[in-house]
Design a protein around this motif. Structure first.
Motif: not given
Ligand code: C5P
Length: 213
Positions: A14, A31-33, A37, A81, A84, A88, A94, A119, A122, A175, A179
């Protein structure tokens, strides 16, 4: 004004897709992750990952966060990660980060005529009325192999490579589980999202599929 929402599992492709679409259409990409992070990284750096007030500490860091600080290679580590995805799950965190994502979208949409966010929520939460929603996925093994390639490590022994791949698969499985199962904004495709499995296609093939849509 066009909103593009991209969601999916870690290393599904993505991020690469978001950047390619951003280049093609000249729409800013977030990149909202990286927001999650950054907060995780700040907690690790300040050695407060076991704090009794973890949720409040997260919110304090999140409120101070600026987009400029997201360009930091240290945020890319697997440890960051993992932490995170743990934080999250906090709904108050959030809420703060949701506002920042919406702010980024509103500002850039007006200025550039469009915006792309990637993300986990989204299409379901941040941009529920997005013009295009994509949910990108791939098998766990393929995703872990991609992450390993990104690390660009030359292994001396095949067993070391196997061991690292195994660890990456375990981390990603954990993860994904967090999630998908959290109460607040779990990872799930929006009802109106195009779901694309990238296990057997390249980043370029994914890009072509999406631009055709
Ligand atoms: O996308 P990335 O792997 O960098 O995101 C790290 C962590 O942040 C994800 O495993 C998820 O738990 C959290 N995240 C989320 N919502 C988002 C983006 C990321 O919960 N919109």
């Amino acid at each position: 004004m066009i909103e593009i929402a991209i969601d999916g599992t870690a290393a599904s492709g993505k991020g690469t897709l978001g950047k390619k679409l951003s280049n093609k259409y000249s729409f800013p990409y977030l990149d909202t992750g990286m927001l999650y992070r950054k907060v995780a990284h700040d907690l690790i750096k300040n050695k407060i990952t076991n704090s009794k007030n973890l949720e409040k500490n997260c919110c304090d860091f999140a409120k101070k966060l600026t987009f400029k600080e997201l360009k930091n290679e240290n945020l890319r580590s697997e440890d960051v990660a993992k932490f995170a995805s743990k934080i999250a799950t906090f709904s108050s965190l959030r809420n703060i980060l949701d506002e920042k994502q919406k702010e980024f979208n509103d500002l850039n949409k007006k200025q550039f005529g469009g915006c792309i966010l990637d993300g986990r929520d989204i299409g379901t939460k941040i941009l529920p009325n997005a013009d295009f929603k994509f949910f990108i996925t791939a098998s766990l093994e393929v995703r872990a192999k991609r992450r390993l390639l990104e690390k660009n490590i030359s292994f001396l022994h095949e067993n070391d490579e196997k061991c690292m791949l195994h660890n990456l698969m375990n981390d990603m499985r954990e993860r994904d589980k967090l999630d998908i199962n959290r109460k607040s904004s779990p990872l799930a495709p929006a009802k109106d999202a195009y779901i694309i499995d990238t296990s057997l296609i390249t980043a370029q093939e994914l890009f072509l599929k999406v631009t055709n849509i």
